[in-house]
Design a protein around this motif. Structure first.
Motif, mmCIF file in Angstrom:
data_model
loop_
_atom_site.group_PDB
_atom_site.id
_atom_site.type_symbol
_atom_site.label_atom_id
_atom_site.label_comp_id
_atom_site.label_asym_id
_atom_site.label_seq_id
_atom_site.Cartn_x
_atom_site.Cartn_y
_atom_site.Cartn_z
ATOM 1 N N LEU A 143 -2.831 -18.375 -4.732
ATOM 2 C CA LEU A 143 -3.356 -17.459 -3.720
ATOM 3 C C LEU A 143 -2.815 -16.044 -3.896
ATOM 4 N N GLN A 144 -1.507 -15.904 -4.171
ATOM 5 C CA GLN A 144 -0.931 -14.575 -4.310
ATOM 6 C C GLN A 144 -1.625 -13.781 -5.414
ATOM 7 N N ASN A 145 -1.959 -14.454 -6.497
ATOM 8 C CA ASN A 145 -2.658 -13.774 -7.594
ATOM 9 C C ASN A 145 -4.046 -13.320 -7.171
ATOM 10 N N ILE A 146 -4.709 -14.154 -6.382
ATOM 11 C CA ILE A 146 -6.048 -13.809 -5.901
ATOM 12 C C ILE A 146 -5.982 -12.622 -4.937
ATOM 13 N N LEU A 147 -4.974 -12.635 -4.060
ATOM 14 C CA LEU A 147 -4.813 -11.516 -3.120
ATOM 15 C C LEU A 147 -4.487 -10.227 -3.866
ATOM 16 N N ASP A 148 -3.699 -10.338 -4.914
ATOM 17 C CA ASP A 148 -3.374 -9.146 -5.704
ATOM 18 C C ASP A 148 -4.629 -8.513 -6.298
ATOM 19 N N LYS A 149 -5.627 -9.340 -6.621
ATOM 20 C CA LYS A 149 -6.874 -8.844 -7.213
ATOM 21 C C LYS A 149 -7.874 -8.369 -6.163
ATOM 22 N N LEU A 150 -7.979 -9.109 -5.063
ATOM 23 C CA LEU A 150 -9.036 -8.838 -4.082
ATOM 24 C C LEU A 150 -8.561 -8.041 -2.862
ATOM 25 N N GLY A 151 -7.293 -8.147 -2.537
ATOM 26 C CA GLY A 151 -6.793 -7.557 -1.297
ATOM 27 C C GLY A 151 -6.277 -6.140 -1.468
ATOM 28 N N THR A 152 -6.061 -5.478 -0.345
ATOM 29 C CA THR A 152 -5.447 -4.155 -0.326
ATOM 30 C C THR A 152 -4.304 -4.157 0.675
ATOM 31 N N MET A 153 -3.400 -3.186 0.514
ATOM 32 C CA MET A 153 -2.286 -3.067 1.447
ATOM 33 C C MET A 153 -2.821 -2.734 2.841
ATOM 34 N N PRO A 154 -2.353 -3.425 3.869
ATOM 35 C CA PRO A 154 -2.856 -3.201 5.232
ATOM 36 C C PRO A 154 -2.168 -2.022 5.908
ATOM 37 N N ILE A 211 -3.048 6.089 9.313
ATOM 38 C CA ILE A 211 -2.928 6.643 7.958
ATOM 39 C C ILE A 211 -4.316 6.698 7.334
ATOM 40 N N LYS A 212 -4.792 7.889 7.091
ATOM 41 C CA LYS A 212 -6.147 8.107 6.568
ATOM 42 C C LYS A 212 -6.167 8.314 5.060
ATOM 43 N N GLU A 213 -5.024 8.664 4.478
ATOM 44 C CA GLU A 213 -4.962 8.926 3.046
ATOM 45 C C GLU A 213 -4.871 7.615 2.269
ATOM 46 N N THR A 214 -5.322 7.659 1.022
ATOM 47 C CA THR A 214 -5.193 6.500 0.134
ATOM 48 C C THR A 214 -3.795 6.472 -0.461
ATOM 49 N N LEU A 215 -3.193 5.272 -0.509
ATOM 50 C CA LEU A 215 -1.863 5.124 -1.085
ATOM 51 C C LEU A 215 -1.999 4.886 -2.585
ATOM 52 N N ASP A 216 -1.541 5.851 -3.387
ATOM 53 C CA ASP A 216 -1.703 5.762 -4.839
ATOM 54 C C ASP A 216 -0.819 4.684 -5.453
ATOM 55 N N ASP A 217 0.375 4.517 -4.891
ATOM 56 C CA ASP A 217 1.336 3.558 -5.428
ATOM 57 C C ASP A 217 1.675 2.546 -4.340
ATOM 58 N N ALA A 218 1.158 1.326 -4.475
ATOM 59 C CA ALA A 218 1.341 0.303 -3.439
ATOM 60 C C ALA A 218 2.806 -0.037 -3.214
ATOM 61 N N SER A 219 3.654 0.177 -4.219
ATOM 62 C CA SER A 219 5.072 -0.146 -4.073
ATOM 63 C C SER A 219 5.763 0.733 -3.042
ATOM 64 N N ALA A 250 2.275 -8.590 7.229
ATOM 65 C CA ALA A 250 1.036 -7.836 7.310
ATOM 66 C C ALA A 250 1.305 -6.345 7.477
ATOM 67 N N ALA A 251 2.575 -5.967 7.572
ATOM 68 C CA ALA A 251 2.970 -4.561 7.664
ATOM 69 C C ALA A 251 4.402 -4.457 7.171
ATOM 70 N N ALA A 252 4.763 -3.275 6.701
ATOM 71 C CA ALA A 252 6.108 -3.083 6.157
ATOM 72 C C ALA A 252 7.119 -2.870 7.277
ATOM 73 N N PRO A 253 8.359 -3.320 7.063
ATOM 74 C CA PRO A 253 9.460 -2.941 7.958
ATOM 75 C C PRO A 253 9.900 -1.528 7.563
ATOM 76 N N THR A 254 9.258 -0.533 8.142
ATOM 77 C CA THR A 254 9.242 0.817 7.571
ATOM 78 C C THR A 254 10.577 1.551 7.619
ATOM 79 N N ALA A 255 11.502 1.151 8.482
ATOM 80 C CA ALA A 255 12.807 1.817 8.490
ATOM 81 C C ALA A 255 13.510 1.650 7.151
ATOM 82 N N GLY A 256 13.208 0.559 6.445
ATOM 83 C CA GLY A 256 13.844 0.311 5.165
ATOM 84 C C GLY A 256 13.256 1.101 4.013
ATOM 85 N N LEU A 257 12.122 1.753 4.226
ATOM 86 C CA LEU A 257 11.478 2.493 3.141
ATOM 87 C C LEU A 257 12.316 3.670 2.659
ATOM 88 N N HIS A 258 13.285 4.111 3.457
ATOM 89 C CA HIS A 258 14.104 5.276 3.097
ATOM 90 C C HIS A 258 15.205 4.945 2.093
#
Length: 350
Positions: A137-148, A153-161, A174-182
């Motif tokens: 399933l993870q491989n299929i989601l990597d091909k068919l899915g997008t980051m939620p 946020i209206k802009e496209t995220l160029d780098d999913a990482s 289904a969403a990032a723990p965003t405080a850790g993004l720093h």
């Protein structure tokens, strides 16, 4: 307590649409609620506010590309957001438009590479979907899915990482723990070198974190449950920190909710897993943590209420007003805040 007490006006241009080039160069507002002191720094200065013996607790959940666009067998376009794996290839999912999906309906993705059949209907647009596919399933989601990405946020995220923390490990959010993004790997290594101990918990972020409050009275709001895990090593280490009088600093509201859930249940940290619907708002007495690194949150959100329970609503609103005046960047890709209790030195510190 009325939800309107957690409202504020935010200029649209302060909603961060893209991440900064360098994670740790975001801005950092520090809020010492014991002395009611606000300072303005950059995030890498967090080293100056953490000390040897502190426990820094991060949420190692990993965001999956859970947003999928498909169609019913009738040809109607359908969008789903996978929220929670409930076993045997069945997921809770947020469906748009939900009114078009009833029990027995099938949604096709990637011309049938993945099929989702509705097996149960829940309220608020949620359906239980049985997934059918060949392979992993993870491989299929990597091909068919997008980051939620969040809807603001209206802009496209160029780098999913960039919508993953550098320490993301356990898929399921289904969403990032965003405080850790720093945090960068280098910054974490520097903190370890100065004696800060780093531990991980898992909370898979779902509706409970980002669902808007739709009631007037805070007491009437019901949180959706989210899955959490804390292991034996982390539980023992945090208990030892408590006994030694060391600080426990959570990174993000998701780590906070995990730690407070476990400590409230057992009056100690204990290896456990399960679902939490803990709702933290003013009047709640924190039991597990001594400080919180977090982002700037949406008006009238449960996350505004959580931080207000720690530092006090009036002080949080003052800090937010100052952040807006200083043109901090808000929400998922925005700047950070460190809320902590500094040492009091007597006298009137207001």
């Amino acid at each position: 307590m009325n939800v309107e007490q957690f409202d504020f006006d935010l200029p649209d241009d302060l909603i961060a649409q893209t991440p900064l080039k360098e994670r740790s160069e975001s801005r950092l507002l520090t809020l010492d609620y014991a002395n009611q002191r606000i300072e303005h720094r950059q995030f890498f200065h967090i080293q100056n506010y953490l000390k040897a013996g502190d426990a820094l607790v991060l949420n190692n959940t990993k965001v999956i590309p859970a947003r999928l666009f498909g169609m019913k067998e009738t040809g109607a376009a359908i969008e789903i957001l996978l929220l929670e794996d409930i076993g045997e290839d069945t997921w809770k999912a947020l469906v748009k438009p939900a009114k078009r999906i009833k029990i027995g309906d099938k949604i096709l993705f990637g011309e049938g590479v993945l099929t989702a059949e509705c097996v149960a209907v829940q309220d608020e647009g949620i359906r239980q979907l049985k997934l059918q596919y060949d392979g992993i399933l993870q491989n299929i989601l990597d091909k068919l899915g997008t980051m939620p990405l969040p809807p603001y946020i209206k802009e496209t995220l160029d780098d999913a990482s960039r919508y993953q923390t550098v320490y993301a490990k356990t898929p399921g959010s289904a969403a990032a723990p965003t405080a850790g993004l720093h945090f960068t790997t280098e910054l974490l290594e520097q903190l370890i070198a100065q004696g800060v101990d780093i531990y991980y918990v898992t909370l898979h972020v779902g509706l409970g974190t980002f669902r808007p409050v739709s009631v007037d009275n805070v007491d009437d709001h019901t949180m959706h449950s989210e899955y959490y895990e804390i292991d034996e090593v982390t539980a023992k280490a945090l208990n030892d920190k408590k006994l030694a009088g060391k600080r426990i600093i959570s990174v993000g509201t998701t780590s906070t909710r995990t730690l407070e859930t476990v400590y409230s249940m057992y009056n100690e940290f204990r290896a456990s897993s399960g679902y939490t619907d803990i709702f933290i708002y003013p009047g709640y007495e924190y039991k597990a943590i001594d400080g919180l690194i977090t982002n700037f949150h949406l008006p009238k959100s449960t996350l505004m209420m959580l931080v207000s329970a720690l530092a006090g609503r009036e002080l949080i609103m003052k800090a937010y007003s100052e952040a807006i005046q200083e043109r901090y960047r808000f929400f998922s890709f925005g700047d950070a805040m460190f809320i902590y209790k500094g040492e009091q030195h007597g006298g009137n510190n207001v």
